[in-house]
Write a protein that holds these residues in place. Structure first.
Motif, short mmCIF file in Angstrom:
data_model
loop_
_atom_site.label_atom_id
_atom_site.label_comp_id
_atom_site.label_asym_id
_atom_site.label_seq_id
_atom_site.Cartn_x
_atom_site.Cartn_y
_atom_site.Cartn_z
N ILE A 4 0.84 -1.20 0.00
CA ILE A 4 0.00 0.00 0.00
C ILE A 4 0.87 1.24 0.00
N MET A 5 1.86 1.27 0.89
CA MET A 5 2.70 2.46 1.03
C MET A 5 3.72 2.59 -0.11
N SER A 6 4.28 1.47 -0.58
CA SER A 6 5.29 1.55 -1.66
C SER A 6 4.69 2.15 -2.93
N PRO A 7 3.54 1.65 -3.43
CA PRO A 7 2.92 2.32 -4.58
C PRO A 7 2.53 3.76 -4.29
N PHE A 8 2.09 4.00 -3.05
CA PHE A 8 1.70 5.37 -2.67
C PHE A 8 2.90 6.32 -2.75
N LEU A 9 4.06 5.86 -2.29
CA LEU A 9 5.27 6.68 -2.37
C LEU A 9 5.67 6.92 -3.82
N LEU A 10 5.49 5.90 -4.67
CA LEU A 10 5.78 6.06 -6.10
C LEU A 10 4.85 7.10 -6.72
N ILE A 67 5.38 14.78 -7.67
CA ILE A 67 6.36 15.83 -7.38
C ILE A 67 7.07 16.23 -8.67
N CYS A 68 7.48 15.23 -9.45
CA CYS A 68 8.14 15.50 -10.74
C CYS A 68 7.17 16.15 -11.72
N ILE A 69 5.91 15.69 -11.72
CA ILE A 69 4.90 16.24 -12.64
C ILE A 69 4.64 17.72 -12.33
N ILE A 70 4.41 18.03 -11.07
CA ILE A 70 4.13 19.41 -10.68
C ILE A 70 5.32 20.31 -10.97
N SER A 71 6.53 19.80 -10.72
CA SER A 71 7.73 20.57 -11.01
C SER A 71 7.84 20.89 -12.50
#
Length: 314
Positions: free
Chosen positions: A203-209, A215-219
């Motif tokens: 759950i958390m690993s895909p969430f972190l991805l 973050i990269c998209i918004i940047s």
């Protein structure tokens, strides 16, 4: 107000009200279930019938809609039956099968949502290499890996090896992991650690991805000179972000919150959101907020209307 058990008239009134509430709840759940089925089937058909939607993002959306159909169908029909019968029972094998299907669907959805976030990342941050990176073969491999990994995670067997005692009454409307573990009459700390570990990994690993991708998209979006370009880029991600928020909000609360803060009523509300409300909302989010899907829907209706007129004339 208190009721006297010795008054048959009042007992009959209470029974009638209870039966009426059950009927109303049955109808509400039935309509909600049918809306979820039709909404997700409509999304699948629209994408299959319109070549303009044969892209990686909509390929993953077809998988997600199919998953939602399986997910809600593993819970709601059994719940509807229980609303109509007095003895609300389920066999141990049936309970284990239901939990296994729900677990597979939940873990696969985590992976698919991460895959969709990665697809948006490549489309916005590396548009020139998009067709190469997100080829049809690569998308099929990612989707297959999502299903295979989820199927291979064996949580149900570990849980049903526990000794259950007492009335074996589940304080829930389906066989979810937390309420079933609570029924065990032994120390379940190891099982809870196991469930927590699986939850963190899948759950958390895909969430972190997903977070890293956005973050990269918004940047990248903020670097665009055109305001219109930024708006279009954000609009392609908004539907996915809403679905991620809805899914992960309930999943994190269900499986990663402290045991002391869990109550039967709160567990029921959260599970209702995840198993019944989310499958209804997801197709709406992806259609009403997506110009491509709405355009494809209009074209499909126009084609069907035109063919119907031709048949009527001839």
């Amino acid at each position: 107000m208190t009721y006297s058990a010795s008054d048959p008239g009042e007992n009959q009134t209470i029974s009638d009200v209870f039966i009426l509430l059950q009927i109303v709840l049955f109808l509400v759940l039935l309509v909600t279930y049918l809306v979820a089925l039709m909404g997700n089937l409509l999304v699948i058909l629209l994408i299959k019938l319109n070549p303009s939607l044969h892209t990686p993002m909509y390929f993953f959306l077809v998988n997600l809609s199919f998953l939602e159909i399986c997910y809600t169908s593993s819970v709601v029909p059994q719940l509807l039956v229980h609303l109509l019968v007095e003895q609300k029972t389920i066999t141990i094998a049936g309970c284990a099968a239901q939990m296994y299907v729900i677990t597979i669907m939940g873990l696969t959805e985590c992976c698919l949502l991460a895959a969709m976030a990665y697809d948006r990342y490549v489309a916005i941050c590396h548009p020139l290499h998009y067709s190469t990176i997100m080829s049809g073969r690569a998308c099929a491999q990612i989707a297959s890996a999502s299903w295979i990994i989820s199927i291979s995670v064996e949580v149900t067997t570990w849980i049903f090896r526990l000794p259950f005692c007492g009335s074996n009454r589940i304080h829930h409307f389906f066989c979810d992991i937390p309420p079933v573990v609570k029924m065990a009459c032994t120390d379940t700390s190891k099982n809870e650690i196991m469930v927590f570990t699986v939850s963190v990994l899948f759950i958390m690993s895909p969430f972190l991805l997903i977070i890293l991708s956005y973050i990269c998209i918004i940047s990248s979006i903020l670097k665009l000179q055109s305001a219109e370009g930024r708006r279009k880029a954000f609009s392609t991600c908004s539907s996915h972000l809403m679905v991620v928020t809805l899914f992960y909000g309930t999943a994190l609360i269900t499986y990663l919150r402290p045991k002391s803060s869990s109550t039967p009523d709160s567990d029921l509300i959260i599970s209702l959101m995840n198993t019944i409300v989310a499958p209804v909302l997801n197709p709406i989010i992806y259609t009403l907020r997506n110009k491509e899907v709405k355009g494809a829907f209009r074209k499909t209706l126009e084609k069907k209307t035109y063919r119907f007129k031709l048949i009527k004339i001839t």
